[in-house]
Design an enzyme around this catalytic site. Sequence first.
Site, PDB file in Angstrom:
ATOM      1  N   SER A   1     -45.906  29.604  -8.688  1.00  0.00           N
ATOM      2  CA  SER A   1     -44.710  30.442  -8.697  1.00  0.00           C
ATOM      3  C   SER A   1     -43.494  29.765  -9.314  1.00  0.00           C
ATOM      4  CB  SER A   1     -44.385  30.894  -7.278  1.00  0.00           C
ATOM      5  OG  SER A   1     -44.130  29.780  -6.439  1.00  0.00           O
TER       6      SER A   1
ATOM      7  N   HIS B   1     -49.760  35.323  -7.321  1.00  0.00           N
ATOM      8  CA  HIS B   1     -48.969  35.561  -8.516  1.00  0.00           C
ATOM      9  C   HIS B   1     -49.813  36.010  -9.696  1.00  0.00           C
ATOM     10  CE1 HIS B   1     -46.473  32.924  -5.982  1.00  0.00           C
ATOM     11  NE2 HIS B   1     -45.569  33.824  -6.317  1.00  0.00           N
TER      12      HIS B   1
ATOM     13  N   LYS C   1     -46.607  42.167  -4.005  1.00  0.00           N
ATOM     14  CA  LYS C   1     -46.018  41.907  -5.319  1.00  0.00           C
ATOM     15  C   LYS C   1     -46.438  43.031  -6.263  1.00  0.00           C
ATOM     16  CE  LYS C   1     -45.440  36.887  -4.864  1.00  0.00           C
ATOM     17  NZ  LYS C   1     -45.393  36.877  -3.425  1.00  0.00           N
TER      18      LYS C   1
END
Length: 172
Positions: free
Chosen positions: A101, A129, A158
């Site tokens: 990240s 991610h 996310k």
Amino acid sequence: LIAGNMAEHAELERALADFHGTEAARLFNSGYQANVGVLSALAGPGDLICSDELNHASLIDGCRLSRANVRVFPHRDIDRLDAALAAPARRRFVVTDTVFSMDGDRQRLAEVREVASRHGAALVVDEAHAVGVQGPRGRGLAAELGVVPDLTVGTLGKAFGSFGAYAAGSRA
């Protein structure tokens, strides 16, 4: 947390397992809880966890709470990972983010898998991610590279725009 497991949770777990091509998946309330829960449940005293130095704080906390022997290897350093895995242990785990990240760089996942396999270590990857944005159907960096981890942790908060997280792997 309050109402317990419902049919909708089980349905989502089946869908996530199908998405990742695994036998099963388990939901968690957050990525933090997923990483802490998975690592503290799987590893313990006498085990060895090798962890990339730039792993997310939730992975670091999970490693610590497991009470396993934790060896931190320099970021993306496959030779140092290989050396760390040579330490005596009851069971071995390699724990890493796939996409980091802070820098957005990608783990050398195919090489990590090869070294982990050579040492009989389980590979636990955090795809927080990468899931939803990388790989075929958004299945993450591991799927993009053709790497099969033993356990994948992903987030719903996310790219999926929801809440919670999951771990996907074997039913055991």
